[in-house]
Motif scaffolding. Sequence first.
Motif, PDB file in Angstrom:
ATOM      1  N   SER A 183      -9.378  -7.578  59.445  1.00 59.30           N
ATOM      2  CA  SER A 183      -9.919  -6.488  59.040  1.00 59.30           C
ATOM      3  C   SER A 183     -10.212  -5.433  59.804  1.00 59.30           C
ATOM      4  CB  SER A 183     -11.564  -7.001  59.186  1.00 59.30           C
ATOM      5  OG  SER A 183     -12.043  -7.065  60.895  1.00 59.30           O
ATOM      6  N   GLY A 184     -10.415  -4.072  59.609  1.00 62.35           N
ATOM      7  CA  GLY A 184     -10.572  -2.701  60.486  1.00 62.35           C
ATOM      8  C   GLY A 184     -10.767  -3.020  61.976  1.00 62.35           C
ATOM      9  N   LEU A 185     -11.720  -4.135  62.092  1.00 61.93           N
ATOM     10  CA  LEU A 185     -12.713  -5.163  63.384  1.00 61.93           C
ATOM     11  C   LEU A 185     -11.380  -5.097  63.906  1.00 61.93           C
ATOM     12  CD1 LEU A 185     -16.121  -4.656  63.055  1.00 61.93           C
ATOM     13  CD2 LEU A 185     -14.961  -2.839  64.040  1.00 61.93           C
ATOM     14  N   GLY A 186     -10.717  -6.003  63.695  1.00 60.70           N
ATOM     15  CA  GLY A 186      -9.643  -7.520  64.136  1.00 60.70           C
ATOM     16  C   GLY A 186      -8.461  -6.543  64.245  1.00 60.70           C
ATOM     17  N   VAL A 225      -5.927   5.919  67.589  1.00 61.07           N
ATOM     18  CA  VAL A 225      -6.124   7.628  66.493  1.00 61.07           C
ATOM     19  C   VAL A 225      -6.818   6.489  64.789  1.00 61.07           C
ATOM     20  CG1 VAL A 225      -6.251   9.567  64.579  1.00 61.07           C
ATOM     21  CG2 VAL A 225      -4.925   9.575  66.898  1.00 61.07           C
ATOM     22  N   ASP A 226      -8.193   6.185  64.627  1.00 61.04           N
ATOM     23  CA  ASP A 226      -8.575   5.565  63.570  1.00 61.04           C
ATOM     24  C   ASP A 226      -8.501   6.746  62.661  1.00 61.04           C
ATOM     25  OD1 ASP A 226      -9.821   4.926  62.402  1.00 61.04           O
ATOM     26  OD2 ASP A 226     -11.693   3.437  62.702  1.00 61.04           O
ATOM     27  N   ASN A 227      -7.605   6.621  61.799  1.00 57.27           N
ATOM     28  CA  ASN A 227      -7.520   7.100  60.140  1.00 57.27           C
ATOM     29  C   ASN A 227      -7.750   6.958  59.228  1.00 57.27           C
ATOM     30  OD1 ASN A 227      -5.723   9.919  59.526  1.00 57.27           O
ATOM     31  ND2 ASN A 227      -4.673   8.194  59.314  1.00 57.27           N
ATOM     32  N   THR A 268     -14.910  12.002  63.003  1.00 60.02           N
ATOM     33  CA  THR A 268     -15.502  10.725  63.431  1.00 60.02           C
ATOM     34  C   THR A 268     -16.538   9.931  62.654  1.00 60.02           C
ATOM     35  OG1 THR A 268     -17.913  11.995  64.533  1.00 60.02           O
ATOM     36  CG2 THR A 268     -15.749  11.204  65.509  1.00 60.02           C
ATOM     37  N   ASN A 269     -17.166   8.953  62.828  1.00 68.14           N
ATOM     38  CA  ASN A 269     -17.967   8.366  61.888  1.00 68.14           C
ATOM     39  C   ASN A 269     -19.195   7.949  62.507  1.00 68.14           C
ATOM     40  OD1 ASN A 269     -19.389   6.490  59.776  1.00 68.14           O
ATOM     41  ND2 ASN A 269     -17.908   5.167  59.798  1.00 68.14           N
ATOM     42  N   PRO A 270     -20.850   8.795  61.762  1.00 68.75           N
ATOM     43  CA  PRO A 270     -20.725   9.563  60.139  1.00 68.75           C
ATOM     44  C   PRO A 270     -20.799  11.211  60.971  1.00 68.75           C
ATOM     45  CG  PRO A 270     -22.834   8.798  61.542  1.00 68.75           C
ATOM     46  CD  PRO A 270     -21.479   8.590  62.849  1.00 68.75           C
ATOM     47  N   TYR A 329      -6.358   1.628  60.967  1.00 66.84           N
ATOM     48  CA  TYR A 329      -7.052   1.856  59.249  1.00 66.84           C
ATOM     49  C   TYR A 329      -8.143   0.571  59.188  1.00 66.84           C
ATOM     50  CZ  TYR A 329      -3.258   4.973  58.635  1.00 66.84           C
ATOM     51  OH  TYR A 329      -2.558   6.340  58.747  1.00 66.84           O
ATOM     52  N   SER A 330      -8.873   0.565  58.691  1.00 61.70           N
ATOM     53  CA  SER A 330      -9.538   0.000  58.038  1.00 61.70           C
ATOM     54  C   SER A 330      -9.071   0.382  56.674  1.00 61.70           C
ATOM     55  CB  SER A 330     -11.131   0.811  58.423  1.00 61.70           C
ATOM     56  OG  SER A 330     -11.723  -0.774  56.978  1.00 61.70           O
ATOM     57  N   LEU A 331      -8.416  -1.029  56.222  1.00 63.83           N
ATOM     58  CA  LEU A 331      -7.770  -0.406  54.711  1.00 63.83           C
ATOM     59  C   LEU A 331      -8.814  -0.807  53.487  1.00 63.83           C
ATOM     60  CD1 LEU A 331      -4.546  -2.402  55.429  1.00 63.83           C
ATOM     61  CD2 LEU A 331      -4.213  -0.324  55.044  1.00 63.83           C
ATOM     62  N   THR A 332      -9.782  -1.251  54.413  1.00 56.53           N
ATOM     63  CA  THR A 332     -10.907  -2.133  53.536  1.00 56.53           C
ATOM     64  C   THR A 332     -11.550  -0.794  52.959  1.00 56.53           C
ATOM     65  OG1 THR A 332     -11.747  -2.968  55.353  1.00 56.53           O
ATOM     66  CG2 THR A 332     -13.184  -2.481  53.324  1.00 56.53           C
ATOM     67  N   LYS A 333     -11.084   0.641  53.208  1.00 52.34           N
ATOM     68  CA  LYS A 333     -12.079   2.163  52.373  1.00 52.34           C
ATOM     69  C   LYS A 333     -10.733   2.188  51.810  1.00 52.34           C
ATOM     70  CE  LYS A 333     -14.793   1.187  55.443  1.00 52.34           C
ATOM     71  NZ  LYS A 333     -14.650   0.566  56.757  1.00 52.34           N
ATOM     72  N   TYR A 334     -10.352   4.328  52.042  1.00 59.73           N
ATOM     73  CA  TYR A 334      -9.381   4.752  50.760  1.00 59.73           C
ATOM     74  C   TYR A 334      -8.220   3.676  50.724  1.00 59.73           C
ATOM     75  CZ  TYR A 334     -13.010   8.379  51.480  1.00 59.73           C
ATOM     76  OH  TYR A 334     -13.549   8.976  50.933  1.00 59.73           O
TER      77      TYR A 334
HETATM   78  C1  LIG Z   1     -14.524   4.554  61.124  1.00 58.61           C
HETATM   79  C2  LIG Z   1     -13.990   3.050  60.523  1.00 58.61           C
HETATM   80  N1  LIG Z   1     -13.114   2.310  61.540  1.00 58.61           N
HETATM   81  C3  LIG Z   1     -12.968   1.068  61.547  1.00 58.61           C
HETATM   82  C4  LIG Z   1     -14.194   0.092  60.428  1.00 58.61           C
HETATM   83  C5  LIG Z   1     -14.079  -0.897  60.728  1.00 58.61           C
HETATM   84  O1  LIG Z   1     -13.277  -1.513  59.480  1.00 58.61           O
HETATM   85  P1  LIG Z   1     -13.755  -3.344  59.009  1.00 58.61           P
HETATM   86  O2  LIG Z   1     -14.741  -2.685  58.117  1.00 58.61           O
HETATM   87  O3  LIG Z   1     -12.931  -3.003  57.292  1.00 58.61           O
HETATM   88  O4  LIG Z   1     -13.474  -3.934  59.759  1.00 58.61           O
HETATM   89  C6  LIG Z   1     -15.231   1.273  60.095  1.00 58.61           C
HETATM   90  C7  LIG Z   1     -16.010   0.390  58.744  1.00 58.61           C
HETATM   91  O5  LIG Z   1     -16.983   0.812  58.161  1.00 58.61           O
HETATM   92  C8  LIG Z   1     -14.760   2.194  59.599  1.00 58.61           C
HETATM   93  O6  LIG Z   1     -15.774   3.425  59.062  1.00 58.61           O
END
Ligand SMILES: Cc1ncc(COP(=O)(O)O)c(C=O)c1O
Length: 391
Positions: free
Chosen positions: A84-87, A180-182, A155-157, A202-207
């Motif tokens: 995961s991105g968090l991983g 950098v979180d891209n 940044t999110n959000p 990257y959270s590859l989960t996203k784009y």
């Molecule tokens: C900017 C950003 N970084 C990291 C993450 C975490 O990614 P993941 O959900 O794939 O663990 C997210 C999840 O929403 C995110 O928005």
Amino acid sequence: MSDNSGYLPLPKSFITKAIHSSTDPDRWDSMCIVPPIVLSATFKHVSPGKFKYEYGRAGNPSRDVLEGSLCALEDAKYAVTFSSGLGALNAVINCYTQGDHFVVGDDMYGGNYRLFDKIAKNLGVDVTSVDTTIIDNIKSAMKPNTKLIFIETPTNPLMKVSDIKAIAEIAKNNHAIFCVDNSFLTPYFQRPLELGADITMYSLTKYMNGHADVIMGALVTNNKEMHDKLRFIQYGMGIIPGPFDCSLVTRGLKTLPLRLGRHMSNSLAVAKFLEAHPRVLKVTHPGLESHPQHALTKRQTSGHSGMMNMYIDGSKRESENFAKAIKVFTLAGSLGLCESLISIPSIMTHASIPEDVRKELNITDNLIRLSIGLEDPEDLISDLDQALKAM
Ligand SMILES: Cc1ncc(COP(=O)(O)O)c(C=O)c1O
């Protein structure tokens, strides 16, 4: 293709690379054009201790294909994927130990915040969070034991944009690693390594995957020492993605530039509409001239994705009414998929951030985050209009 006039040029041959970087028929006995999904958890040794692949946690052909594509898209030497991105971020944090210090952005995804606030601090790492849009804040937060600077940009959000080049300079001068979180922009629109960062996350989960059917993360770098540490952590902690998921992300990457061009034009159309809407107090989209870091955005990116936010004229009740009234949009966490989503960060994606911190940052109950998808922009606009009128 997106109209990215005024931004950095789009990376050369990116679309061709996105399509071809995973295609190498000569590599496979079957000469297949689409790489195979290799599900085997273990592999035969040619002779004791001699093998191509040994065990699926240590390496897998489908994972190698994806990591190769990620390197190609970022013109980087190394890519390491995670479950995961968090991983992925957890792997970065685990390169450090008690007595180390991190400087991190004050606005970030709730899960990233939780990793720094709970898990890094539990490791004995000291964490200082600052508004990284102000370069002097980072300079003054640096300590002799600062080992890592981590930011999301945007940044999110809150969609705050930080100067990657300037922060990279500070990191270099202090012998710290800059990550950098891209996830919001992808290497099509923003290339942190070329701007001086050491690691792109990257959270590859996203784009990058783009279809919301996989949870996965990645770290991309040119730094061999960091790569070796991260690869060891991927293996040693077992935070690997599965082969089937790798093949889905490999497929998703083929259309990344096409999707992002459309996300960009759709989100700008929606942002301009909302900016003029009487029930909207403020719209934050880095592509709008009203965004405080609009000039920086144009200087360091080649475009913007579908991510934006708005403050509606109301409070929690109006936000909830708005969420109940939407029809084309869906109320859900996550982002970067074909379907448009809205979320209310204060009670959804950022609920893990303490209320006083949220308040200080302005993550209030009337803040709505939008992930603009690939639908007809007219349908998105009329859906938002009817929901704003109904709230
Ligand atoms: C900017 C950003 N970084 C990291 C993450 C975490 O990614 P993941 O959900 O794939 O663990 C997210 C999840 O929403 C995110 O928005």
